[in-house]
Design an enzyme around this catalytic site. Structure first.
Site, PDB file in Angstrom:
ATOM      1  N   LYS A  44      53.131  51.949  38.128  1.00 46.38           N
ATOM      2  CA  LYS A  44      52.277  52.674  37.179  1.00 46.38           C
ATOM      3  C   LYS A  44      51.836  53.790  38.277  1.00 46.38           C
ATOM      4  CE  LYS A  44      51.906  49.319  33.444  1.00 46.38           C
ATOM      5  NZ  LYS A  44      50.639  48.446  32.593  1.00 46.38           N
ATOM      6  N   ASP A  67      54.347  45.944  35.100  1.00 44.13           N
ATOM      7  CA  ASP A  67      53.965  46.534  36.432  1.00 44.13           C
ATOM      8  C   ASP A  67      53.528  45.353  37.326  1.00 44.13           C
ATOM      9  OD1 ASP A  67      51.317  45.938  35.897  1.00 44.13           O
ATOM     10  OD2 ASP A  67      50.787  48.323  37.428  1.00 44.13           O
ATOM     11  N   ASP A 122      40.980  37.667  39.379  1.00 45.40           N
ATOM     12  CA  ASP A 122      41.263  38.793  38.837  1.00 45.40           C
ATOM     13  C   ASP A 122      42.355  37.714  37.560  1.00 45.40           C
ATOM     14  OD1 ASP A 122      41.883  41.545  37.830  1.00 45.40           O
ATOM     15  OD2 ASP A 122      44.533  40.179  37.931  1.00 45.40           O
ATOM     16  N   GLU A 130      36.980  36.640  37.089  1.00 42.47           N
ATOM     17  CA  GLU A 130      37.360  37.778  35.570  1.00 42.47           C
ATOM     18  C   GLU A 130      37.375  36.851  34.267  1.00 42.47           C
ATOM     19  OE1 GLU A 130      38.948  41.536  34.228  1.00 42.47           O
ATOM     20  OE2 GLU A 130      40.335  40.103  35.468  1.00 42.47           O
TER      21      GLU A 130
END
Length: 435
Positions: A68, A147, A180, A208
């Site tokens: 991206k 992606d 993440d 996260e």
């Protein structure tokens, strides 16, 4: 830098974590040069602001397939074992790490273990370690993440591979992991990983976690996902995303702030006693606070609000100078420090210093909306008396307000004696008094 932290969270450690703070840096867009060497001169200023850790968005090479933007998302990683040469490679990272440690800063790196880029080392050599579509090709489970492709942690060889990487980074010298979308990686994996890593050296673990609405949506789709309380089997800290929709609704004016304040009580009641939340107004995925609130009194009051919330405070690069433009995640787009406010930086530094010192002594900060847009904060030690009071005028109201009690103490910024009577004249800026 080795931090004296227990292998797993404890209630005492949760109180200690409340007095820490984290500064997020996206190296690619932190300076015009976009590399570690150019970032090093700013580390002293970060420490002077009172931060304890620098958290780096992923430092690994970015994949090219399905990329991206021009540079691609740093969360579409192609090789977990390498440092992106565009950032300065392993040598540049070593210099940055050593410089941060020299300033007394720990360094947290982003661990993106839910997915890789479609052309990653693992996707090329171990496609059997991924979730696969009907044709047998690696695929993402969340369609919008076009992606990346998702890893499958039912594979024992993958789990071992990933844990060895974490062990290597701890030996390299990093001081913590921000994981993440940790909620989509099995909690038992994180427990095993933390146990293995802690045998080398204890570091900080930050999850996260995801919005509670996202947890419900994924579970109803049959996608395994772990809630924040489940993640705290392994993690010191988790994101405040489970309350994000409540506070966003208050900012939009579609729901009262009291909904979010009630959620704080829910968190305290339903999480383990050892749990600590990460509090923030913005990060690389969120709108800038200065864009949302402007650069005046509202921003100052909401900044004080975030700093006083129970838990660990995090700021995103440039937040301390009230930058309103959020850098692109996909393209070279360095922050423009010339557009920042030196006056706001002074405010930020003074309030950050005050709240860190206060939370070290009084980690329990209870918040009450005494009128629409007016929040009374009472900070106290565990089992002890209230040590400080703050009044936050979030909506810029004027006039007087009736307080539930009266207080007399010290202005933490001037040292002068101040009073907050039951009939209190509202101020535009946040007000605090040490008792």
């Amino acid at each position: 830098m080795i931090h004296d932290m227990p292998v797993f969270p404890t209630p005492a450690n949760a109180a200690r974590l409340s007095a820490l703070s984290i500064y997020q840096v996206f190296i690619r867009n932190f300076t015009p040069e976009g590399n570690f060497a150019a970032a090093i001169p700013f580390l002293g200023g970060i420490r002077e602001l009172g931060f304890d850790y620098v958290y780096l968005t992923p430092v690994h090479p970015v994949g090219k397939v399905a990329r991206k933007g021009q540079a691609g998302s740093p969360y579409a990683i192609s090789d977990y074992r390498a440092v992106d040469p565009l950032l300065g490679g392993e040598k540049g990272f070593r210099a940055f790490l050593d410089a941060a440690h020299g300033h007394g800063l720990g360094v947290i790196i982003d661990v993106v273990y839910n997915h890789t880029s479609p052309d990653s080392v693992l996707a090329r050599h171990h496609p059997e370690w991924f979730y696969r579509d009907a044709a047998g090709a690696p695929t993402p489970r969340v369609a919008e993440w076009s992606d990346v492709v998702d890893l499958d942690y039912s594979v024992p060889e993958l789990r071992e591979y990933q844990i060895e990487i974490l062990e290597n980074w701890v030996r390299f010298g990093v001081d913590g992991f921000r994981c993440d979308v940790a909620s989509l990686v099995p909690a038992p994996f994180w427990v095993e990983a933390r146990g293995r890593v802690s045998a080398i050296r204890p570091v900080l673990w930050l999850a996260e976690s995801v919005h509670k609405e996202f947890v419900v949506d994924l579970r109803r789709k049959g996608i395994p996902v772990w809630s924040d309380p489940e993640l705290h089997q392994a993690f010191d800290l988790s994101y405040d995303y489970d309350g994000r929709e409540d506070i966003e609704s208050a900012w939009r004016g579609s729901a009262p702030l009291s909904n979010y304040l009630r959620h704080l009580i829910v968190q305290e009641a339903l999480y383990p006693e050892s749990a600590c939340k990460l509090r923030f107004l913005e990060n690389h995925d969120q709108e800038r606070a200065a864009r949302r609130f402007g650069t005046g009194d509202a921003l100052r009051n909401w900044t004080a609000f975030a700093m006083l919330l129970p838990g660990t405070f995090m700021a995103y690069m440039g937040q301390e100078i009230a930058l309103a433009a959020r850098p692109s995640l996909f393209d070279p787009d360095p922050i423009d420090r010339a557009a920042g406010s030196t006056e706001f930086r002074k405010f930020f530094a003074s309030w950050h210093g005050f709240t860190k010192s206060l939370k070290a002594r009084a980690p329990l900060c209870d918040m009450e909306e005494i009128a629409a847009g007016l929040v009374l904060v009472r900070c106290s030690a565990r089992g002890g008396k209230t040590l400080a009071v703050a009044i936050l005028n979030l909506d810029g109201r004027s006039g007087t307000v009736k307080l539930p009690s009266s207080w007399e103490g010290k202005d933490p910024f001037t040292g002068r004696t101040v009073k907050a009577g039951q009939k209190f004249e509202l101020r535009r800026e946040p007000f605090a008094i040490e008792l």
